[in-house]
Design a protein around this motif. Structure first.
Motif, PDB file in Angstrom:
ATOM      1  N   GLN A  28       0.809  -1.222   0.000  1.00 26.43           N
ATOM      2  CA  GLN A  28       0.000   0.000   0.000  1.00 26.43           C
ATOM      3  C   GLN A  28       0.849   1.282   0.000  1.00 26.43           C
ATOM      4  OE1 GLN A  28      -3.023   0.730  -0.517  1.00 26.43           O
ATOM      5  NE2 GLN A  28      -3.038   2.878   0.128  1.00 26.43           N
ATOM      6  N   LEU A  32       0.351   4.714  -2.443  1.00 28.78           N
ATOM      7  CA  LEU A  32       0.147   6.074  -1.962  1.00 28.78           C
ATOM      8  C   LEU A  32       1.197   7.027  -2.554  1.00 28.78           C
ATOM      9  CD1 LEU A  32      -0.972   7.440   1.342  1.00 28.78           C
ATOM     10  CD2 LEU A  32       1.339   8.084   0.667  1.00 28.78           C
ATOM     11  N   THR A  35       0.339   7.821  -6.161  1.00 26.13           N
ATOM     12  CA  THR A  35      -0.767   8.768  -6.291  1.00 26.13           C
ATOM     13  C   THR A  35      -0.324  10.191  -5.959  1.00 26.13           C
ATOM     14  OG1 THR A  35      -2.384   7.043  -5.735  1.00 26.13           O
ATOM     15  CG2 THR A  35      -3.100   9.324  -5.483  1.00 26.13           C
ATOM     16  N   GLY A  72      -5.501   5.201   3.093  1.00 23.86           N
ATOM     17  CA  GLY A  72      -6.218   4.623   1.963  1.00 23.86           C
ATOM     18  C   GLY A  72      -6.203   3.111   1.952  1.00 23.86           C
ATOM     19  N   LYS A 131     -10.639   5.132  -3.080  1.00 22.87           N
ATOM     20  CA  LYS A 131      -9.257   4.818  -2.693  1.00 22.87           C
ATOM     21  C   LYS A 131      -8.293   5.872  -3.230  1.00 22.87           C
ATOM     22  CE  LYS A 131      -6.561   2.190  -5.081  1.00 22.87           C
ATOM     23  NZ  LYS A 131      -5.248   2.882  -5.118  1.00 22.87           N
ATOM     24  N   GLU A 135      -5.914   8.524  -0.994  1.00 19.58           N
ATOM     25  CA  GLU A 135      -4.451   8.575  -1.126  1.00 19.58           C
ATOM     26  C   GLU A 135      -3.949   9.938  -1.581  1.00 19.58           C
ATOM     27  OE1 GLU A 135      -3.983   3.862  -2.387  1.00 19.58           O
ATOM     28  OE2 GLU A 135      -3.792   5.428  -3.888  1.00 19.58           O
TER      29      GLU A 135
END
Length: 287
Positions: A28, A32, A35, A72, A131, A135
């Motif tokens: 994850q 992030l 993004t 997120g 999501k 993020e």
């Protein structure tokens, strides 16, 4: 006993969901960072110094603490656990229906992977939108359900399907290219290697190779998707986002965030497929 009697497609769904849970939790932070790098483009003036992944990483840790890297993760879980399950169960069902007697060739593998991804992508798009917004750091959503309610009330349900075109242009080719390279790489290896005790490591290696190639090929669509989903009012059409990125940042703008995305997508897909195939083998099913 109940699991042993379950429908093979349901077993594939469960194996896929478990593999998606493991890979989502681990990777994850890379999603992030990807993004944040892509959405930084909107605030940068032409000629401004480039901001890299390491800079964004330390900025997130400094301002949002270490756990900020997992911002997120809730919508990621809500998307990936059922989403990966839907993908693998659809993939398994299509493969069993059309290719029970022989393995698919390269072109058929592309269609197989792309078809399964389209089903999963459309089904989980509303969660994908939430999501991406979580993020980006631009929205103060407290929970996934609260975010869904807020979007429906302020922007209408249609906003939950923003970026559909860019998402399918990114995910369907990625999955198709990935399955093609993955299956072809495994087929090129001797049988004694793929069936040995090192088969999980072999599967992971084939997955990494396939993931790198598929990630680079679909990076531009990912950048466009992020812009559309984070700022749907600015980019009502996919072509608006494409025009903005090219005008402001040139061709290099379409590859913003390529490093964290390639790392995440490659490692996540490789792990998901490795775990999925091992679980399917333990259940006595051919993946």
């Amino acid at each position: 006993m109940e699991l042993a009697l379950a429908h093979p497609a349901l077993k594939a769904f469960m194996c896929g969901s478990l593999s998606g849970t493991c890979s989502t939790l681990l990777f994850q932070p890379l999603d992030l960072l990807k993004t944040r790098l892509q959405t930084l483009q909107n605030n940068m003036r032409p000629g401004a110094p480039r901001v890299g992944m390491v800079t964004v990483f330390f900025n997130v840790v400094r301002t949002e603490k270490l756990l900020g890297l997992w911002k997120g993760v809730s919508p990621s879980f809500m998307r990936c656990i059922p989403g990966v399950g839907i993908y693998f169960s659809t993939f398994y069902s299509l493969k069993q229906h059309f290719f029970q007697e022989r393995p698919p060739n390269a072109g058929e593998a592309v269609l197989l992977g792309a078809g399964a991804r389209c089903v999963a992508g459309v089904a989980m798009l509303p969660i994908t939108v939430i999501k991406t917004r979580f993020e980006s750091g631009r929205y103060n959503y407290v929970s996934v359900f609260g975010a869904l309610r807020n979007v429906c009330e302020t922007e209408g349900p249609r906003a939950l399907f923003s970026g559909l075109t860019a998402t399918l242009l990114r995910d369907a080719p990625f999955s198709g290219i990935y399955v093609m390279f993955y299956s072809q790489a495994k087929r090129s290896l001797p049988q004694e290697v793929t069936s040995s005790a090192f088969s999980p490591l072999v599967n992971f290696g084939c997955g990494v190779l396939a993931g790198v190639l598929a990630s680079l090929a679909t990076q531009p669509a990912d950048v466009v998707k992020t812009h559309v989903q984070v700022s749907p009012a600015l980019y009502p059409r996919t072509t608006d986002a494409v025009r903005f990125i090219y005008t402001e940042h040139g061709l290099s703008g379409f590859f913003r965030g390529a490093v964290p995305r390639s790392l995440r997508r490659t490692l996540m897909a490789a792990m998901a497929w490795t775990v999925y195939e091992q679980l399917m083998a333990r259940m006595g099913l051919k993946s």
